[in-house]
Design a protein around this motif. Structure first.
Motif, PDB file in Angstrom:
ATOM      1  N   LEU A  22       0.833  -1.203   0.000  1.00 36.34           N
ATOM      2  CA  LEU A  22       0.000   0.000   0.000  1.00 36.34           C
ATOM      3  C   LEU A  22       0.868   1.253   0.000  1.00 36.34           C
ATOM      4  O   LEU A  22       0.585   2.216  -0.723  1.00 36.34           O
ATOM      5  N   ASP A  23       1.926   1.237   0.793  1.00 36.04           N
ATOM      6  CA  ASP A  23       2.824   2.388   0.854  1.00 36.04           C
ATOM      7  C   ASP A  23       3.514   2.618  -0.492  1.00 36.04           C
ATOM      8  O   ASP A  23       3.621   3.748  -0.955  1.00 36.04           O
ATOM      9  N   ALA A  24       3.953   1.541  -1.145  1.00 37.25           N
ATOM     10  CA  ALA A  24       4.612   1.667  -2.446  1.00 37.25           C
ATOM     11  C   ALA A  24       3.644   2.229  -3.491  1.00 37.25           C
ATOM     12  O   ALA A  24       4.014   3.094  -4.294  1.00 37.25           O
ATOM     13  N   TYR A  25       2.408   1.752  -3.483  1.00 38.91           N
ATOM     14  CA  TYR A  25       1.402   2.255  -4.421  1.00 38.91           C
ATOM     15  C   TYR A  25       1.140   3.737  -4.161  1.00 38.91           C
ATOM     16  O   TYR A  25       1.084   4.540  -5.091  1.00 38.91           O
ATOM     17  N   TRP A  26       0.989   4.099  -2.888  1.00 42.28           N
ATOM     18  CA  TRP A  26       0.725   5.488  -2.519  1.00 42.28           C
ATOM     19  C   TRP A  26       1.876   6.396  -2.957  1.00 42.28           C
ATOM     20  O   TRP A  26       1.656   7.467  -3.516  1.00 42.28           O
ATOM     21  N   TYR A  72      -7.677   6.880  -1.962  1.00 41.64           N
ATOM     22  CA  TYR A  72      -7.835   5.998  -3.119  1.00 41.64           C
ATOM     23  C   TYR A  72      -7.228   4.621  -2.852  1.00 41.64           C
ATOM     24  O   TYR A  72      -7.870   3.595  -3.078  1.00 41.64           O
ATOM     25  N   VAL A  73      -5.987   4.582  -2.364  1.00 39.56           N
ATOM     26  CA  VAL A  73      -5.323   3.299  -2.158  1.00 39.56           C
ATOM     27  C   VAL A  73      -6.022   2.477  -1.077  1.00 39.56           C
ATOM     28  O   VAL A  73      -6.217   1.270  -1.227  1.00 39.56           O
ATOM     29  N   HIS A  74      -6.453   3.104  -0.006  1.00 40.04           N
ATOM     30  CA  HIS A  74      -7.118   2.352   1.056  1.00 40.04           C
ATOM     31  C   HIS A  74      -8.543   1.967   0.676  1.00 40.04           C
ATOM     32  O   HIS A  74      -9.014   0.877   1.043  1.00 40.04           O
ATOM     33  N   LEU A  75      -9.235   2.812  -0.057  1.00 36.01           N
ATOM     34  CA  LEU A  75     -10.565   2.459  -0.522  1.00 36.01           C
ATOM     35  C   LEU A  75     -10.494   1.276  -1.488  1.00 36.01           C
ATOM     36  O   LEU A  75     -11.309   0.353  -1.405  1.00 36.01           O
TER      37      LEU A  75
END
Length: 146
Positions: A22-26, A72-75
């Protein structure tokens, strides 16, 4: 009254691999957003930044972008985890680069704008007529939709 977390609650906690992904995507979404907002050229920083790489007039606003990207990433994670039918509605304006970055990363941008350039070309070239990267291949985006 203070509540305590029981052992049964731990399945709802992200493990280290999920958190890292998630961190990498963010961070990737934030990087693409910054490129759209600030850069005319050299988005992959293959050479030291020069004044001519920077836009004279910014479109978008960095202050709104990281928060929109975070949501967006968490949703997306929750939608996939629970199989939800959800749409993320974000107001028009300064947050546009964040929404474009996320739809590009997840692949929906390319599904809608089929005439857009290859992934490498989109990442490596900038379009000064629009917000930034050549994620926007057309002067009139509707003409790209098939």
């Amino acid at each position: 009254m203070q509540e305590t977390i029981s052992e049964s609650a731990t399945p709802n906690v992200l493990n280290q691999q999920e958190l890292s992904r998630l961190d990498a995507y963010w961070r990737a979404a934030n990087y693409l957003s910054v490129g759209q907002i600030y850069l005319l050229d050299n988005p992959l920083l293959r050479e030291p930044l020069k004044p001519e790489h920077i836009k004279p007039r910014l479109l978008g606003h960095w202050g709104t972008t990281p928060g929109l990207n975070f949501i967006y990433v968490h949703l997306n994670r929750v939608i996939k985890l629970r199989g939800l039918n959800v749409i993320y509605i974000c107001g028009p304006g300064h947050g546009g680069p964040g929404m474009v970055a996320n739809t590009y990363l997840e692949g929906t941008y390319s599904e809608v704008y089929r005439n857009s350039q290859s992934r490498r070309a989109r990442n490596a070239r900038i379009d000064s007529r629009r917000r930034g990267t050549r994620l926007f291949p057309c002067a009139r985006p509707r003409s790209c939709i098939r």
